[in-house]
Design a protein around this motif. Structure first.
Motif, PDB file in Angstrom:
ATOM      1  N   SER A 158       0.829  -1.210   0.000  1.00 50.23           N
ATOM      2  CA  SER A 158       0.000   0.000   0.000  1.00 50.23           C
ATOM      3  C   SER A 158       0.859   1.255   0.000  1.00 50.23           C
ATOM      4  O   SER A 158       0.519   2.249  -0.659  1.00 50.23           O
ATOM      5  CB  SER A 158      -0.932   0.008   1.204  1.00 50.23           C
ATOM      6  OG  SER A 158      -1.863  -1.036   1.097  1.00 50.23           O
ATOM      7  N   ILE A 159       1.957   1.218   0.726  1.00 50.06           N
ATOM      8  CA  ILE A 159       2.879   2.359   0.727  1.00 50.06           C
ATOM      9  C   ILE A 159       3.422   2.598  -0.673  1.00 50.06           C
ATOM     10  O   ILE A 159       3.476   3.740  -1.150  1.00 50.06           O
ATOM     11  CB  ILE A 159       4.028   2.133   1.736  1.00 50.06           C
ATOM     12  CG1 ILE A 159       3.499   2.234   3.163  1.00 50.06           C
ATOM     13  CG2 ILE A 159       5.171   3.123   1.509  1.00 50.06           C
ATOM     14  CD1 ILE A 159       4.502   1.810   4.209  1.00 50.06           C
ATOM     15  N   LEU A 160       3.821   1.529  -1.335  1.00 50.20           N
ATOM     16  CA  LEU A 160       4.339   1.660  -2.699  1.00 50.20           C
ATOM     17  C   LEU A 160       3.274   2.195  -3.648  1.00 50.20           C
ATOM     18  O   LEU A 160       3.549   3.091  -4.456  1.00 50.20           O
ATOM     19  CB  LEU A 160       4.866   0.314  -3.198  1.00 50.20           C
ATOM     20  CG  LEU A 160       5.405   0.287  -4.622  1.00 50.20           C
ATOM     21  CD1 LEU A 160       6.568   1.243  -4.778  1.00 50.20           C
ATOM     22  CD2 LEU A 160       5.807  -1.126  -4.997  1.00 50.20           C
ATOM     23  N   ALA A 161       2.063   1.688  -3.558  1.00 52.96           N
ATOM     24  CA  ALA A 161       0.983   2.157  -4.431  1.00 52.96           C
ATOM     25  C   ALA A 161       0.649   3.623  -4.162  1.00 52.96           C
ATOM     26  O   ALA A 161       0.431   4.407  -5.101  1.00 52.96           O
ATOM     27  CB  ALA A 161      -0.250   1.290  -4.238  1.00 52.96           C
ATOM     28  N   THR A 162       0.638   4.002  -2.897  1.00 54.51           N
ATOM     29  CA  THR A 162       0.347   5.397  -2.547  1.00 54.51           C
ATOM     30  C   THR A 162       1.436   6.327  -3.051  1.00 54.51           C
ATOM     31  O   THR A 162       1.148   7.405  -3.589  1.00 54.51           O
ATOM     32  CB  THR A 162       0.186   5.540  -1.020  1.00 54.51           C
ATOM     33  OG1 THR A 162      -0.856   4.675  -0.586  1.00 54.51           O
ATOM     34  CG2 THR A 162      -0.126   6.965  -0.636  1.00 54.51           C
ATOM     35  N   GLN A 163       2.680   5.910  -2.899  1.00 54.93           N
ATOM     36  CA  GLN A 163       3.786   6.738  -3.389  1.00 54.93           C
ATOM     37  C   GLN A 163       3.689   6.920  -4.901  1.00 54.93           C
ATOM     38  O   GLN A 163       3.859   8.030  -5.400  1.00 54.93           O
ATOM     39  CB  GLN A 163       5.125   6.099  -3.040  1.00 54.93           C
ATOM     40  CG  GLN A 163       6.299   6.845  -3.669  1.00 54.93           C
ATOM     41  CD  GLN A 163       7.599   6.147  -3.467  1.00 54.93           C
ATOM     42  OE1 GLN A 163       7.948   5.837  -2.346  1.00 54.93           O
ATOM     43  NE2 GLN A 163       8.314   5.894  -4.548  1.00 54.93           N
TER      44      GLN A 163
END
Length: 79
Positions: free
Chosen positions: A20-25
């Protein structure tokens, strides 16, 4: 002995949080970036690499831990 399904669920939640962190970034760099695609690619590649290595390390650690617990159970049952 700990409750292993709960530990596995926690590890899965951690892996989901990393993704999720990667997708949000990625979404934020696309939406709010200043048009510098080299920077966005570099940051996405760097974060993606870290996330992949962390998830791979997590998987290896879970396998090693499971093997250790299985050996403990075999020793306890065999003795």
């Amino acid at each position: 002995m700990r409750f292993m399904p709960l530990a596995a669920a926690k590890m899965l939640s951690f892996a989901c949080a990393l993704m999720s962190i990667l997708a949000t970034q990625t979404a934020m760099l696309t939406q709010f970036g200043d048009g510098n695609t080299k920077f966005a690619r570099f940051m996405n590649a760097a974060t993606g690499s870290v996330v992949c290595f962390l998830i791979f390390g997590l998987a290896v650690w879970m396998v090693l831990r499971a093997n250790k617990e299985m050996k403990k159970m075999e020793d306890a049952n065999g003795s």
